[in-house]
Enzyme design. Structure first.
Site, PDB file in Angstrom:
ATOM      1  CD  GLU A 179       1.146  -4.198   5.714  1.00 33.89           C
ATOM      2  OE1 GLU A 179       1.981  -3.548   6.387  1.00 33.89           O
ATOM      3  OE2 GLU A 179       0.020  -3.779   5.420  1.00 33.89           O
TER       4      GLU A 179
ATOM      5  CG  HIS B 205      -0.373  -0.016   2.538  1.00 33.48           C
ATOM      6  ND1 HIS B 205       0.029   1.134   3.182  1.00 33.48           N
ATOM      7  CD2 HIS B 205      -0.122  -1.027   3.409  1.00 33.48           C
ATOM      8  CE1 HIS B 205       0.502   0.831   4.379  1.00 33.48           C
ATOM      9  NE2 HIS B 205       0.430  -0.474   4.541  1.00 33.48           N
TER      10      HIS B 205
ATOM     11  CG  HIS C 226       0.132   2.731  12.533  1.00 36.92           C
ATOM     12  ND1 HIS C 226      -1.156   2.257  12.677  1.00 36.92           N
ATOM     13  CD2 HIS C 226       0.473   2.454  11.253  1.00 36.92           C
ATOM     14  CE1 HIS C 226      -1.558   1.713  11.536  1.00 36.92           C
ATOM     15  NE2 HIS C 226      -0.572   1.829  10.645  1.00 36.92           N
TER      16      HIS C 226
ATOM     17  CG  ASP D 102      -2.781   4.083   2.661  1.00 39.26           C
ATOM     18  OD1 ASP D 102      -2.315   3.014   2.213  1.00 39.26           O
ATOM     19  OD2 ASP D 102      -3.720   4.114   3.476  1.00 39.26           O
TER      20      ASP D 102
ATOM     21  CD  GLU E 242      -3.105  -1.372   5.298  1.00 38.73           C
ATOM     22  OE1 GLU E 242      -3.173  -2.426   5.959  1.00 38.73           O
ATOM     23  OE2 GLU E 242      -2.629  -0.309   5.778  1.00 38.73           O
ATOM     24  CD  GLU E 243      -1.741   2.191   7.529  1.00 36.60           C
ATOM     25  OE1 GLU E 243      -2.486   1.670   8.388  1.00 36.60           O
ATOM     26  OE2 GLU E 243      -0.536   1.911   7.409  1.00 36.60           O
TER      27      GLU E 243
ATOM     28  CG  ASP F 207       2.504   0.332   8.096  1.00 34.01           C
ATOM     29  OD1 ASP F 207       2.348  -0.397   7.100  1.00 34.01           O
ATOM     30  OD2 ASP F 207       1.575   0.645   8.860  1.00 34.01           O
TER      31      ASP F 207
END
Length: 352
Positions: free
Chosen positions: A155, A70, A329, A72, A126-127, A96
């Site tokens: 990932e 992903h 995150h 984003d 995705e987030e 990430d």
């Protein structure tokens, strides 16, 4: 628009794509840069849906491998542009999962004669809420773009193969009662007290630990919330227990629901939401060789990831990428530079 060099150093490519902000919903600038860069390579067919970009080879190979990631990130918090600190690259998206995206982009550009046909998927949203997920949108709108025999989601996994993922299901169990004044409680029936029977079931529950495609999963069944009562002097006439079930990928969503209805027989149960797991498919020849090249014992993914979306299409999948997933995150997000190079080297060797 930023111009991306997909054939240079993979670490510099990681830095370049991290420095293009792409918080969920704002991926267009990065998607534009990725699409423009990929279209300059004649061995790739490039497709786009919204801010999801797909590039694929068509060499007539017997096996097709899908590599996805992903674009984003979660919101930026004073952690861009990235900073290189010794062997660490720090900043939003480094772990990430733009390091994994950079590895895939570099392979897409430089592997002109891979041993398998390859499909690279770079997707948006995705987030955030699952209904917005770009990979899910591709599953709905263009499932043929995602066809393959085996898939890798980049990932962060600390450079270890994490096979498939567990499914997840949330249910509510509603226990009825009869309202009454708390001064005359015997005139009613306390729904919260009665819900103790549900908690007894949960306390006594022994989760399965099945082995699927050689990996051991560990299921779970837990109360995550309980609600009941309307006032301090009223016997509650309703109590709701919220339960989360994590189930191994040898069970379908329907199987998981049937199991919960058996476990909670006699109670009112409603499924709130559910997502299937994904088998790792490590029995596939291509997957076996990949695991051998990684050189670490593969692990079961004890959580849910977008590999589940490949499972819907019948494509077994694993998680494999640089970075520690526990750093995703966080404000101090970083990726070890040697892990970027190692992930790139392993994938390149396997695909060559």
């Amino acid at each position: 628009m930023t111009t991306l060099d997909l054939t240079g150093d993979v670490v510099e490519l990681t830095r370049a794509i991290c420095d293009i902000p792409s918080v969920s919903g704002e991926e267009k600038a990065l998607a534009d840069a990725v699409e423009t860069a990929l279209r300059s390579f004649g061995h790739l067919e490039v497709l786009r849906d919204g801010d999801a970009v797909v590039a694929r080879t068509s060499l007539g190979r017997d096996t097709r491998v899908v590599i996805a990631g992903h674009l984003d990130t979660v919101p930026i918090k004073d952690n861009l542009p990235v900073v290189v600190d010794g062997d660490l690259m720090r900043g939003r998206g480094t772990c990430d999962m733009k390091a994994g995206v950079a590895v895939a982009l570099h392979l897409a550009a430089t592997l002109t004669e891979p041993r398998y046909d390859l499909t690279y998927v770079f997707y948006d949203h995705e987030e955030v809420a699952a209904k917005l997920n770009g990979l899910g949108r591709l599953v709905r709108n263009h499932p043929e773009w995602l066809a393959g025999d085996f898939a890798i989601l980049g990932e962060p996994s600390d450079g270890t193969v994490e096979g498939g993922c567990q499914g997840t299901m949330r249910v509510t169990i509603t226990v009825p009662g009869v309202a009454a004044h708390s001064a005359r409680s015997w005139r009613g029936s306390n729904a919260i007290h009665s819900a103790g029977a549900v908690l007894d079931v949960l306390r006594a529950y022994v989760p399965r630990q099945p082995i699927v495609d050689g990996l051991q999963y560990h299921e779970g069944l837990n109360a995550v919330k309980i609600e009941g009562g309307i006032a301090g002097n009223v016997i509650p006439d309703l109590c709701t227990v919220y339960v989360n079930h994590r189930f191994a990928p040898d069970r379908s969503v329907a199987d998981a629901e049937a199991h919960l209805r058996e476990v909670f027989a006699g109670f009112e149960l409603e499924v709130v939401d559910a997502a299937p797991g994904a088998r790792p498919g490590l029995d596939r020849p291509a997957a076996k060789e990949f695991v051998e090249l990684v050189g670490r014992e593969p692990q079961a993914k004890l959580g849910w990831t977008d590999v589940s979306r490949f499972a819907v299409l019948g494509v077994p999948a694993v998680n494999f990428g640089p970075g520690d997933p526990l750093l995703a995150h966080t404000d101090n997000e970083f990726v070890p530079i040697p892990e970027i190079r190692q992930a790139h080297a392993v994938l390149r060797s396997w695909l060559s």
